[in-house]
Structure formats: C-alpha cells, structure tokens
Design a protein around this motif. Structure first.
Motif, PDB file in Angstrom:
ATOM      1  N   UNK A  22       3.520  -3.880   7.326  1.00  0.00           N
ATOM      2  CA  UNK A  22       3.549  -2.795   6.340  1.00  0.00           C
ATOM      3  C   UNK A  22       3.840  -3.326   4.939  1.00  0.00           C
ATOM      4  N   UNK A  25       0.835  -5.055   3.510  1.00  0.00           N
ATOM      5  CA  UNK A  25      -0.202  -4.105   3.066  1.00  0.00           C
ATOM      6  C   UNK A  25       0.149  -3.551   1.694  1.00  0.00           C
ATOM      7  N   UNK A  35      -6.392  -1.717   1.883  1.00  0.00           N
ATOM      8  CA  UNK A  35      -5.506  -2.338   2.879  1.00  0.00           C
ATOM      9  C   UNK A  35      -5.397  -1.449   4.111  1.00  0.00           C
ATOM     10  N   UNK A  36      -5.076  -2.074   5.223  1.00  0.00           N
ATOM     11  CA  UNK A  36      -4.704  -1.348   6.437  1.00  0.00           C
ATOM     12  C   UNK A  36      -3.531  -2.086   7.068  1.00  0.00           C
ATOM     13  N   UNK A  37      -2.618  -1.362   7.684  1.00  0.00           N
ATOM     14  CA  UNK A  37      -1.549  -1.963   8.493  1.00  0.00           C
ATOM     15  C   UNK A  37      -1.291  -1.029   9.647  1.00  0.00           C
ATOM     16  N   UNK A  38      -1.386  -1.545  10.849  1.00  0.00           N
ATOM     17  CA  UNK A  38      -1.135  -0.680  12.001  1.00  0.00           C
ATOM     18  C   UNK A  38      -0.709  -1.492  13.205  1.00  0.00           C
TER      19      UNK A  38
ATOM     20  N   UNK B 175      -1.223   4.947  11.122  1.00  0.00           N
ATOM     21  CA  UNK B 175      -1.667   3.683  10.531  1.00  0.00           C
ATOM     22  C   UNK B 175      -1.657   3.789   9.017  1.00  0.00           C
ATOM     23  N   UNK B 176      -1.281   2.672   8.395  1.00  0.00           N
ATOM     24  CA  UNK B 176      -1.196   2.652   6.934  1.00  0.00           C
ATOM     25  C   UNK B 176      -2.547   2.281   6.343  1.00  0.00           C
ATOM     26  N   UNK B 177      -2.975   3.060   5.357  1.00  0.00           N
ATOM     27  CA  UNK B 177      -4.210   2.762   4.642  1.00  0.00           C
ATOM     28  C   UNK B 177      -4.013   3.058   3.166  1.00  0.00           C
ATOM     29  N   UNK B 178      -4.891   2.466   2.376  1.00  0.00           N
ATOM     30  CA  UNK B 178      -4.875   2.775   0.950  1.00  0.00           C
ATOM     31  C   UNK B 178      -5.490   4.149   0.745  1.00  0.00           C
TER      32      UNK B 178
END
Lengths: 191, 392
Positions: A22, A25, A35-38, B175-178
């Motif tokens: 995280x 990202x 960006x992606x973080x998962x 999930x983290x995205x921009x």
C-alpha cells in the motif's frame, strides 16, 4: 522504467507485507502514474503465507487479476523459500529481493536464477530490530525495493512512510521505521 | 481541482457518500458488510457529516430503517453485500414499491452455502427483480462516480426509485487503485439539495405508505412501476452528460470497446471487463476483430440499444459471474432476449466464470475469444452454456 512494473510480495501474516504494498502504491502515485495494490485474500492468520501485488504504470491499469509474471518478487520472510515456489511465473529479467541473513550468491544458487535475473538481499529483520525493536521487516524491504527498482526517490518514499505510519503509531515508532527504510535502501547486497 | 488518490473501492464510495452528506444511514456492521460503512461511521463520529446513523440488528432491519427514514422525508443511504443483500430481499420490494430514492452501494460477493464472501455477482443478480435501478462499475473510479450520479438518478422527480451501485467484492472493494476525487463543493452542487415528495413528516398533509391494495388496482400499480422504469434510461444519460461537464469523465448506459467493426464480442460486467479489454487489444494486433460490451445500467436493461450494438457481430459470448442453476446465466438471458428481436443476430454462447472469487485471468479471456473466432468461422455452436476454467 518499463511501461508497467508488476511486483509480487511474499510474506507471512503479521509482517506488514500488505502495508508495504500500500505504501509503495501511494508513493508511486506521483508524476501522474497509475497504481494498484492488493493482497490475496484468504483466511487471515498470523504466520500464514500470503501474497500481495503492485502494478505501477504510466497508462491506465485495466487488468484486474493477480500478477502472474512479476518484474519484481519481494520475499519478506526467507523461510518461504523452502515452502513455496517464489519464482513462479518469473521472467528472464525478474529481480528477486529477499530478506535474509544469507549471502546473495547462495540465494542465487538456491533459486537457480538465470543470468539476466538479479538477486538482491537485505537483512531486513535485523535492521527492523535495530531501529525499532520489533521483527517487522516491511519498512526496510520497502527501502530495498525502492532502491532496486528506482520507482521513486528515497526522500519521496520516506515522506510516504511518515504519512502512512503517522496515522497509527507514536513518533518513536515512526522515526524507527524511517531509519529502517533508509537502511533498507542503503544496505542492499547483490550476487 | 481534482485530487488524485490511491484508495480502495470501499474508501472511494464512502468518500462519495461523505461528500453528499445524506440525512440518514442504516448500518448493520457485521460481515459480509464491508468496511465501506465502517469508514462512513468514522465520518459520522468525526463530525465530517451530519448524517444520523441507525445501528440495527440485521440487514433486514437496516433496509427497514432506511424505508422509514426515506418515507419520513430524508435523503437516505446504506451499503451492503452478499448475505446482507439477500436478507434485505423482502424490504427491497417495499423500498421500490413505495418509490423511495434510497442509494445503496452493493459490494458484489458470493452467497452461501458453502460459505464464501469473495467477488461474485450472485447477490445483486438475486435482487434483479426487486424494482431497484442497478448501475455496475468496472473499477474504483466508476464506483465513486456512479455513487455520486446515483443520487441524481434516484431522486429525479420523474423517477423516485431506489438504486444500487454495484462493485466487485475484494477485486475493487478492497484493492487500492489510483482515482480522482471531485471537490466536496462540486459534489454538493452536482447532487443539489434533497427535494421532498409526499413526506410522512409533513403533518399538515397526513398520508400513508404501502397500504392494502386489492385486486382492483394492484395490477395497475405494478404497471406504473414498469412505466417509471422506462423513463430511467434518459435520466441516466442526462445525469451522465452533466457529470461529464463537471468531471471530464464520460458515461453511457453501456460501454462499447472496439465493438463498431467487431466480428466477435464479449459481453461482461464490472472488473473483468478491464482484463478482457487488454486481451482484446492483443487479438486485434493479431488481426482478429474482437470487441467488448460492458453494461452499466442493468436495471432497467437497455434491450434495444444493446441489440443494436451487437447485431452486426458474428459470435458473442456473454459472461456471467452468477448462475441461475438449471437456466442460463442472468446476463446471457438478457442479451439473448435483446438480440432475439433484432433482424440480424450473432451466434451466442454463455460462460459462467469467477464464482466465489475464482480469478478471471487473461488466459480465460483468450480462451473465450479463440472459441468465438472458431464459432464465427464454422457458423455453429457446440455447447451454449459452460463453466469456464472449472477444475475436473
């Protein structure tokens, strides 16, 4: 930097691996990047093997599935080298970043890494214990990943570590993590 | 100025809800509820919104509380997922039958048994016939944008219907995205003040909601509900136009990707559409004319428009992340119904994919496109419905 950088993190529950993905990202968001973080969700238990992923790209990221062919494999817990195939799907030029006390040459031999694959080690657990007294190797690992990929500058990464950890922890822990990130960046061994 | 952030789909939707600052929120805070409502509860606790939260003992009660608050005359929200939506089922019909413009993000997750709370569309597909409007979202940005637009659609004086904003469980929700946030003031201005329509709390004009209606008029009441649904499409398009003016981001009732000259096409909802687009590009590079259609408005379903967009193709695969056991997948049923009325139509197959969070990989999309290419060449379909990537 290639157009898209895909990272696969291997850790164990409770080591801060997901947090590392995280923070990375967030730090890579600069310069208009996508960006992606998962993490890979499963039964969440301390000590259980887990994977987390990053994608960083100059264009829109539409792919919504795990990273299958990582450019970087970051192993937060070296005991995983004996229990799972961390090299799965690796490419000709994949970079392996391993938290270990061992010499990078030994790790290269163990992984049977190809001539264009880089094998980088850092004693992240020791750095973490030195800096803030706990075996949480995520912040030094972030420093090392930042160094070998050149995705962001160390200063930028430190800013983001300060922001992310600042929400949860005391100043002493934040300072310790900042120092640990810096040392992770500096104490990289390659073989 | 837009603010660029790296956040989860849940964070993004919670932030949209904060920016709208609704009057009342029903919350049932236990799994399969996601952290979307937890985040919104933090906004309430921190005084970032004026919303009154009603903590309840079940999702059935959560929707009941929302119905009461909406009938009383408030702008009302909640969010749910999986079994939570299933438990609301009875009350969902009451919300729509009473014409209450409740806004509810739904994090799409599987239904028990066996127990599984991963990404899957079975929950929202089960609510298909409840009279709610449904918008579907590919990624965090779309989930955020759809949540904001949902208020304008639901609260439109010609519509006044509840609306679900669907986003994929874990794949998008966690999930983290921009993505880009709008300014608080922009959202406030876009959504506008809540307009009341026959509120119960208008004590000078007493009224009742949902009273007994017998064989004399129930039939006509339901026809009226259908009639309202036929007006939704134009409102969705008008709201999308205004939204584009503000944000620069374009929305339609569905998205067409490289579809205009396509010989073969995949129809697919939500996050898997993104993965499929990347694979379509690879097939295009090989000279295969592949395209994609991603529905955004699933209820009401735009039959004519979707048929027009697909009728020139030679083979179509409709992909469902839910099943109607003993029937075809729910999206396939809609698309084949749409195309039956068209003068020309493609050959069609249905793939059930990704149930219970099973990864949908580029190789799956490639497998389907390869099969479609063969169907287009041979002119015949071997098996209409199949489970994609199932282990034997």
């Amino acid at each position: 930097m290639a157009e898209t950088v895909e990272i696969r993190w291997h850790g164990r529950g409770g080591q801060g691996t997901v947090t590392a993905a995280k923070v990375l990202a967030d730090a890579c968001l600069s310069g208009g990047r996508h960006v992606q973080a998962f993490p890979e969700y499963g039964p969440e238990r301390a000590g259980a093997p887990l994977r987390a992923y990053n994608r960083i790209a100059s264009t829109e990221l539409r792919m919504h599935c795990p990273v299958l062919e990582p450019d970087v494999v970051a192993v937060v817990d070296a005991t995983l080298l004996d229990s799972i195939n961390i090299a799965e799907g690796s490419k000709e030029n994949t970079i392996f970043v391993i938290n270990t006390t061992k010499d990078p040459k030994d790790i290269r031999a163990k992984l049977n890494a190809g001539p264009k694959q880089r094998v980088v080690t850092v004693d992240a657990t020791k750095i973490a214990i030195d800096c803030f007294g706990r075996a949480l190797p995520n912040s030094p690992m972030l420093g090392t990943v930042c160094k070998v990929t050149g995705l962001v500058t160390l200063e930028h990464l430190l800013d983001d570590v300060r922001k992310s950890f600042g929400k949860k922890f005391s100043q002493k822990i934040i300072d310790g993590n900042l120092e640990a990130t810096k040392r992770g960046y500096e104490e990289v061994k390659e073989g | 100025m837009a603010k660029v952030v790296a956040v989860t789909g849940n964070e993004a939707c919670a932030n949209a809800l904060r920016q709208v600052n609704p009057d009342v929120c029903g919350i049932y805070p236990i799994t399969p509820q996601t952290d979307m409502m937890q985040r919104f509860a933090s906004f309430i606790a921190d005084g970032k919104v004026d919303t009154e939260s009603i903590l309840v003992e079940s999702e059935h009660s959560s929707m009941s509380a929302c119905i009461g608050a909406a009938a009383a005359g408030g702008r009302v929200i909640t969010a749910t997922s999986s079994q939570g939506l299933a438990l609301m089922w009875e009350m969902l019909h009451i919300a729509s039958g009473d014409r209450l413009p409740i806004v509810m993000p739904v994090v799409n997750r599987a239904l028990s048994a066996p127990l599984n709370i991963h990404g899957d569309h079975s929950d929202a597909m089960g609510a298909r016939d409840t009279g709610w409007i449904q918008l579907w979202s590919e990624n965090g940005q779309e989930a955020y944008d759809n949540t904001i637009q949902a208020f304008r659609i639901a609260e439109h004086m010609d519509i006044r219907l509840p609306i679900m904003v669907c986003l994929d469980g874990f794949i998008i929700s966690h999930s983290i995205e921009r993505l880009e946030y709008l300014e608080d003031q922009q959202v406030k201005d876009f959504v506008g003040p809540f307009k009341n329509f026959l509120p119960l709390l208008d004590l000078a004009k007493p009224k009742s909601y949902g009273p007994l209606i017998l064989t004399d008029l129930y039939h006509e009441y339901k026809r009226a509900q259908h009639e309202i649904m036929t007006k939704v499409k134009d409102v969705v398009l008008d709201v999308a136009k205004d939204f584009e003016k503000m944000s620069g981001r374009k929305y339609d009732i569905f998205e067409s990707y490289r579809l205009e000259d396509a010989d073969i096409a995949i129809v697919i909802l939500n996050s898997a559409a993104g993965t499929t687009k990347d694979v379509i590009d690879q097939f295009r590079e090989k000279g295969i004319k592949a395209g994609l259609l991603k529905p955004r408005l699933f209820r009401p379903f735009p039959y004519t428009e979707i048929a027009d967009a697909l009728k020139h193709t030679r083979a179509v695969c409709v992909m469902d992340r839910a099943d109607s056991f003993g029937g075809y997948g729910p999206l396939f049923m809609e698309v084949s119904s749409a195309l039956y009325q068209a003068d020309t139509k493609p050959l069609m197959i249905n793939k059930i994919y990704g149930l219970g969070g099973r990864d949908y990989l580029p190789s799956h999309a490639a497998q389907v496109l390869t099969e479609l290419n063969e169907i287009a060449k041979s002119g015949s379909v071997k098996t209409v419905k199949e489970y994609l990537g199932a282990r034997e």
